[in-house]
Scaffold this motif. Structure first.
Motif, mmCIF file in Angstrom:
data_model
loop_
_atom_site.group_PDB
_atom_site.id
_atom_site.type_symbol
_atom_site.label_atom_id
_atom_site.label_comp_id
_atom_site.label_asym_id
_atom_site.label_seq_id
_atom_site.Cartn_x
_atom_site.Cartn_y
_atom_site.Cartn_z
ATOM 1 N N THR A 1 0.821 -1.231 0.000
ATOM 2 C CA THR A 1 0.000 0.000 0.000
ATOM 3 C C THR A 1 0.844 1.265 0.000
ATOM 4 O O THR A 1 0.323 2.357 -0.248
ATOM 5 C CB THR A 1 -0.904 0.018 1.242
ATOM 6 N N GLU A 2 2.117 1.157 0.285
ATOM 7 C CA GLU A 2 2.988 2.328 0.345
ATOM 8 C C GLU A 2 4.186 2.121 -0.565
ATOM 9 O O GLU A 2 4.652 0.991 -0.762
ATOM 10 C CB GLU A 2 3.478 2.578 1.776
ATOM 11 N N SER A 3 4.687 3.226 -1.083
ATOM 12 C CA SER A 3 5.867 3.180 -1.940
ATOM 13 C C SER A 3 7.117 3.356 -1.098
ATOM 14 O O SER A 3 7.044 3.745 0.075
ATOM 15 C CB SER A 3 5.795 4.288 -2.993
ATOM 16 N N PHE A 4 8.264 3.054 -1.699
ATOM 17 C CA PHE A 4 9.544 3.276 -1.020
ATOM 18 C C PHE A 4 10.538 3.823 -2.042
ATOM 19 O O PHE A 4 10.362 3.670 -3.250
ATOM 20 C CB PHE A 4 10.063 1.982 -0.386
ATOM 21 N N THR A 5 11.582 4.444 -1.533
ATOM 22 C CA THR A 5 12.557 5.104 -2.398
ATOM 23 C C THR A 5 13.948 4.602 -2.038
ATOM 24 O O THR A 5 14.293 4.488 -0.852
ATOM 25 C CB THR A 5 12.501 6.633 -2.239
ATOM 26 N N ASP A 6 14.729 4.306 -3.089
ATOM 27 C CA ASP A 6 16.128 3.941 -2.885
ATOM 28 C C ASP A 6 16.973 4.678 -3.905
ATOM 29 O O ASP A 6 16.500 5.622 -4.555
ATOM 30 C CB ASP A 6 16.317 2.426 -2.970
ATOM 31 N N GLN A 7 18.220 4.252 -4.066
ATOM 32 C CA GLN A 7 19.137 4.975 -4.946
ATOM 33 C C GLN A 7 18.745 4.881 -6.413
ATOM 34 O O GLN A 7 19.241 5.644 -7.243
ATOM 35 C CB GLN A 7 20.551 4.419 -4.757
ATOM 36 N N TRP A 8 17.873 3.912 -6.755
ATOM 37 C CA TRP A 8 17.488 3.764 -8.167
ATOM 38 C C TRP A 8 16.136 4.396 -8.483
ATOM 39 O O TRP A 8 15.730 4.426 -9.617
ATOM 40 C CB TRP A 8 17.452 2.262 -8.536
ATOM 41 N N GLY A 9 15.421 4.885 -7.486
ATOM 42 C CA GLY A 9 14.148 5.532 -7.762
ATOM 43 C C GLY A 9 13.120 5.224 -6.702
ATOM 44 O O GLY A 9 13.427 4.762 -5.605
ATOM 45 N N THR A 10 11.838 5.492 -7.074
ATOM 46 C CA THR A 10 10.714 5.245 -6.186
ATOM 47 C C THR A 10 9.928 4.055 -6.720
ATOM 48 O O THR A 10 9.650 3.964 -7.926
ATOM 49 C CB THR A 10 9.810 6.476 -6.108
#
Length: 565
Positions: A186-195
């Motif tokens: 249900t939620e997104s996450f963000t890392d070094q390659w994007g969201t």
């Protein structure tokens, strides 16, 4: 300056007029009705625009997220259905891991090639597979599309991942949920390659057993792009739309408030007493509105107010003249009573003494001893000195009232001067209170009017002696600090009643508890004028029955004429 032409009773005892300045209340800042309309409409437009923007922003975001989740679900289902669960499970059990994290097993490369194909069909997807590790709370990754596409650094073969240690628990982990059912986060996450937004689905074998799971990380950047596009479009649209609304409101508010502004300007003139300004504005309208009716009503009111105010003004003038005449008559009557009472009280005693002494000397001079004659002469001299002092007080009061009190500062040794005053005022030993003088001098030069300062100090010390009992001590102190000379006279006498303290420096005023002590009520009033002539200040504190302390502060002039001892 010449003294005004008035009778002795009129100028004698007049008090300096104290003007009480009432602070003018600050007027509230004026804001025109037109400005208020512009601000109000601008705020209303901004609120409506913000509501529309929020609604459009929310709908677009929800639709974009829904679209992404639908695509993610389709990709996830299609990819998971094409994975052979039996081959997948045998690869996990039999495959060998190379040093670079991959495997030489052909089943491994067939598996990751399919994952890479899914990523090629759906460029937003990044795929990986995994199985549950023998120990609880951990998994082993089997493969990922990155082994072929190399777009990101994906999971390697048999790569160990401790879910419980990394994510805190296995219950809320989407990876563990994917081993049993298809789940989309249900939620997104963000890392070094994007969201990203993640989805997982179980992998089953021919018998329908769930042997592992396939996960897809789906790019979420599309939602951010949609949100940014909406913000950009609304910002571009807001500026010209607000400009148009502002101009329209400005024009309409000008038309609405134009006549009201004219009425307001005319009303201000009328409020200032200029009734020649009519409230009717020259406007020939075929369709009169409330403003026309209001102007006509105000015109009728102005005519009535003008007539009424004229009558009130005439009556007020007569009333003020009568009140002033009564006040003057009352003041003259009170002044006459005070003057007569003071003269009859203060002059009768010394005149009686002189008359009695001269009659005794005249009729019994040959029979009276020389010592007795000397006593009579001393009495007459004292009486004459009292009358002389009274006349001098009256003269000084007149000069102070007329603004003609002379001020001639000279350099003076204050400490020596105060010691001389103390010695002069010190009564005979055992007959009256004792004056003790102390000084804290810093060697600062003092430039003061010797005559006026003498009058101040003698008056304060004389009062302290008169209103103190025998055997009591009167403290006389001099302190010079930062070009300020401070004289303090402290007695332990009868004190001043609280109701008399506000009037203590008025001419002829005497406290209610000093009837038995002779006095004119002039001394303190004149002393105050002498202090003011030095640009100083005089104050006092008093407690009934415990004593009074007078404090005089005089700034020391910097000029230094010839020093007088």
């Amino acid at each position: 300056m010449s003294r005004p032409n008035m009778s002795p009773l009129q100028w004698f005892g007049r008090q300096p007029h104290t003007v009480t300045v009432t602070p003018t209340p600050k007027k509230p800042k004026f804001i025109s009705l037109r400005t208020k309309l512009l601000v109000g409409c601008s705020l209303a437009f901004a609120a409506v625009w913000a509501g529309v923007f929020y609604r459009a922003y929310s709908l677009a975001t929800e639709q974009a997220i829904s679209h992404i989740k639908d695509d993610l679900a389709s990709t996830l289902t299609a990819a998971a259905n094409q994975v052979n669960g039996d081959t997948f499970l045998s690869l996990y059990r039999e495959g060998k891991r190379r040093e670079d994290g991959y495997s030489n097993d052909l089943r491994y490369w067939q598996h990751v090639r399919w994952l890479a194909t899914v990523e090629s069909i759906e460029p937003r997807a990044f795929t990986y597979t995994y199985v549950a590790a023998p120990e609880p709370g951990a998994i082993f990754f089997i493969g990922s599309g990155s082994a072929i596409n190399h777009r990101i650094d994906g999971a390697k073969f048999l790569q160990y991942y401790d879910v419980e240690a990394e994510e805190g628990s296995t219950e809320g982990s989407i990876l563990y949920q994917g081993l049993s059912s298809q789940t989309i986060s249900t939620e997104s996450f963000t890392d070094q390659w994007g969201t990203w937004i993640s989805g997982v689905a179980p992998i089953t074998n021919l018998q329908g057993e769930k042997v592992g799971a396939l996960g897809v990380d789906f790019r979420f950047d599309e939602v951010r792009k949609v949100q940014q596009a909406i913000r950009h479009q609304f910002l571009i649209s807001f500026i010209p739309t607000y400009g148009i609304i502002f101009v329209l409101v400005y024009i309409l508010s000008g038309e609405l408030t134009k006549h009201l502004t004219k009425l307001t300007e005319s009303a201000e003139f009328i409020g200032a007493g200029n009734y020649e300004q009519g409230l009717s504005y020259s406007r020939q309208s075929r369709f009169p509105d409330e403003m026309d009716i209001l102007a006509k009503v105000f015109d009728l009111m102005i005519t009535s107010i003008r007539t009424r105010e004229q009558l009130i003004r005439e009556g007020k003038l007569v009333e003020n003249e009568m009140r002033h005449a009564l006040q003057v008559e009352k003041e003259l009557s009170e002044l006459k009573s005070r003057f007569v009472a003071m003269v009859s009280h203060e002059l009768r005693t010394p005149l009686t003494v002189i008359k009695t002494s001269t009659e005794l000397l005249e009729h019994y001079g040959q029979k009276i001893t020389e010592e007795k004659k000397q006593q009579y002469f001393c009495r007459m001299q004292t009486a004459i000195q009292n009358m002389t002092q009274l006349l001098e007080d009256v003269l000084v009061a007149n000069q102070a009232e007329a603004g003609q009190l002379e001020f001639n500062p000279i350099s003076l040794d204050l400490e020596q001067f105060c010691r001389e005053i103390t010695a002069e005022m010190q009564p005979e030993e055992g007959s009256s209170p004792v004056i003790t003088f102390t000084s804290q001098m810093n060697g600062e030069p003092a430039c003061v009017d010797k005559k006026l300062l003498r009058f101040i100090l003698i008056n304060l010390l004389s009062n302290a002696l008169k209103y103190s009992k025998t055997g009591q001590t009167i403290d006389f102190e001099l302190v010079c600090h930062k070009q300020i000379a401070t004289f303090t006279v402290r007695d332990r006498g009868i004190g001043i009643p609280p109701e008399d303290q506000p009037h203590l420096f008025k001419l002829f005023h005497r406290a209610g508890n000093v009837e038995a002590v002779q006095g004119t009520g002039l001394g303190l009033a004149i002393a105050q004028q002498c202090v003011l002539r030095h640009q100083g200040e005089i104050s006092f504190t008093s407690q009934l029955g415990e004593g009074t302390t007078f404090t005089v502060k005089i700034p020391l002039q910097k000029t230094q004429p010839v020093l007088l001892g």
